[in-house]
Enzyme design. Structure first.
Site, short mmCIF file in Angstrom:
data_model
loop_
_atom_site.label_atom_id
_atom_site.label_comp_id
_atom_site.label_asym_id
_atom_site.label_seq_id
_atom_site.Cartn_x
_atom_site.Cartn_y
_atom_site.Cartn_z
N CYS A 115 0.76 -1.22 0.07
CA CYS A 115 0.02 0.04 -0.03
C CYS A 115 0.99 1.24 0.13
CB CYS A 115 -0.91 0.01 1.31
SG CYS A 115 -0.13 -0.21 2.93
N HIS A 422 -1.19 1.01 7.68
CA HIS A 422 -1.77 1.06 6.28
C HIS A 422 -1.68 2.67 5.74
CE1 HIS A 422 -4.02 -0.23 2.68
NE2 HIS A 422 -5.02 0.76 3.09
#
Length: 498
Positions: A115, A422
């Site tokens: 990510c 994330h």
């Protein structure tokens, strides 16, 4: 035999003649499988002759022509669609339907803790000059690992321009392979063999470094690169010794991003930037023959068109051996003015364009007041065409000639450590904002973007990308030539922002 043609069987489906290049990482093959089946790489179990394919190695996984490869794994459940004849409301649509209805761009598949790379690419994609250069890039031009990384990013940009999910998946896999070759530290794996999460800021710097060497702005070898032109700024630096009567030392430094250090007193981006411009450092004093304290004062003497700002949110915690995160709330604006951070000489050069912005703002206020006092019929006038004025100085393409910026991308992190959690990109498209969470792209509001300032466990801004604020004036038949402070023509209008 690096390239072989195999048969891929998934459930009742058979895909013959799938070409596999074992010189690529296995994740590239898994991306191909995703393009065929829609099964995310992390949900795949790929087996050949009883051996399961790993993400990081082809060891013991021997492929030969016409070999049968079994794929196990299911697609994520889709939200059932309502009957065709019923009215569909945005609130009731699933992500796929929403993307189709709103013409949302493609996202980038997560190949397992990637990510950080996906978010970086989506933010950089908002720079039109960079995107155009990458779309035109000659992928066969060589250039070592930097050239391979630039070529892979070019392929990814082309895939995002409408190549579809399959093309994007394959391009992302090759981009990851090229990134690992250019920066092996980003290829680290966890105890279970899976790819480890990496710091998005390191990825950003690595990609920009490669682009800096591979994207010259003109064919001449001594010309500045596109990155230096559009992302690079200059600082005038003065060092004054606090412990001895020494003459000040003056120098010049370049930067590709500014840092916002977060202390107890910093509540706003502007104050964090100001504090970095005046700081205490320790260095060797020739007069005293020992280390001494100096006051380092910096002023910006060249503003880039695109200003990158990093929130310094991570610090190394020796006890846990991790880069711990500062969660403090630091507000940032949609429109940023950096005039006060500039040298007096640059401030003088910025004044003419700043005056043009002020004149247009005053005219808009007067027009609004006048329209309010007129009848409804009188207020109906044909909209005038707009003229876009250049945002750079005539002799410095890629600079900023006003000191005004508009936020166009935010890279956020959710979690307590840079090596976990994330990363997500939030990007402007016209007057709207999009949240690019790997392969899921959804519309968001400006208020949601401003809430990314930190203060809790929600996503908080880590990198900001500001673009030049564009001045549009009503088009006149005899529009005077735009000049900068030197009286010279200011240049051609810029490419419109995407």
């Amino acid at each position: 035999m690096p390239k072989v043609s195999v048969k891929v069987k998934w459930g009742k489906e058979m895909y013959p003649d799938v070409e596999v290049n074992t010189d690529d990482d296995p994740v590239v093959f898994k991306a191909q499988i995703f393009a065929l089946t829609g099964v995310q790489p992390e949900r795949q179990k790929v087996v050949c002759k009883g051996v399961t394919l790993r993400d990081d190695s082809w060891a013991n996984f021997k492929l030969s022509n016409k070999a049968l490869v079994l794929v196990m794994g299911s697609k994520e459940e889709d939200v059932p669609a309502a009957p065709v004849e019923q009215t569909r409301f945005v609130e009731d649509m699933n992500e796929s339907e929403l993307a189709s209805a709103l013409d949302l761009p493609d996202g980038l598949i997560n190949l397992g803790n990637t990510c950080y790379m996906n978010a970086t690419v989506q933010c950089l994609k908002t720079v039109p000059e960079l995107r155009t250069a990458l779309l035109k890039y000659d992928q066969s031009s060589g250039g070592g690992t930097a050239g391979a990384l630039t070529s892979a990013l070019s392929e990814t940009m082309r895939a995002l321009e409408g190549g579809g999910a399959g093309a994007c998946a394959a391009a992302v896999a090759r981009l990851l392979h090229a990134l690992h070759a250019a920066a092996p530290r980003l290829a680290e794996r966890g105890a279970g063999g899976q790819l480890a999460q990496q710091d998005a800021s390191e990825c950003w710097s690595e990609i920009v470094r490669a682009l800096r060497s591979r994207l010259p702005i003109t064919p001449e070898p001594d010309s500045k690169s596109l990155v230096e032109k559009y992302f690079g700024g200059t600082l005038d630096v003065e060092l004054v010794c606090s412990e001895a009567d020494e003459p000040p030392t003056k120098s010049s430094e370049t930067f590709l991003q500014l840092s916002c250090f977060i202390s107890q007193d910093v509540k706003y981006l502007q104050s964090g930037l100001r504090s970095k411009m005046s700081e205490q450092i320790t260095k060797m004093s020739d007069t005293l023959g020992r280390d001494a304290v100096y006051t380092k004062t910096s002023k910006i003497s060249r503003l880039p068109a695109y200003l990158t700002v990093q929130f310094v949110r991570f610090f190394f915690k020796e006890k846990e051996s991790i880069n711990a995160k500062i969660l403090k709330d630091v507000k940032f604006p949609l429109e940023l003015d950096v005039y006060e951070l500039c040298t007096p000489e640059l401030q003088e050069r910025l004044a003419p364009m700043r005056n043009r912005f002020k004149e247009l703002e005053d005219a808009s206020v007067e027009s609004a007041l006048g329209t309010k006092n007129k009848s409804h019929g009188d207020s109906k006038k044909e909209a005038k065409r707009k003229t876009i004025l250049p945002y750079w100085f005539h002799n410095d393409v890629g600079s900023n000639n006003s000191g005004y910026y508009r936020l166009q991308a935010v890279l956020t992190h959710r979690g307590r450590s840079s090596s976990s959690g994330h990363y997500v990109a939030w990007v402007a498209r016209g007057d709207n904002w999009l949240r690019c969470d790997d392969d899921t792209v959804t519309p968001v509001t400006e208020d949601e973007v401003l809430k990314l300032s930190g203060g809790g466990d929600w996503h908080c801004a880590y990198l900001l990308l500001y673009g030049p604020k564009i001045l549009e004036i009503p088009h006149e038949e005899e529009e005077p030539m735009v000049t900068d402070i030197t009286g010279e023509p200011a240049g051609d209008p810029p490419t419109a922002l995407a």
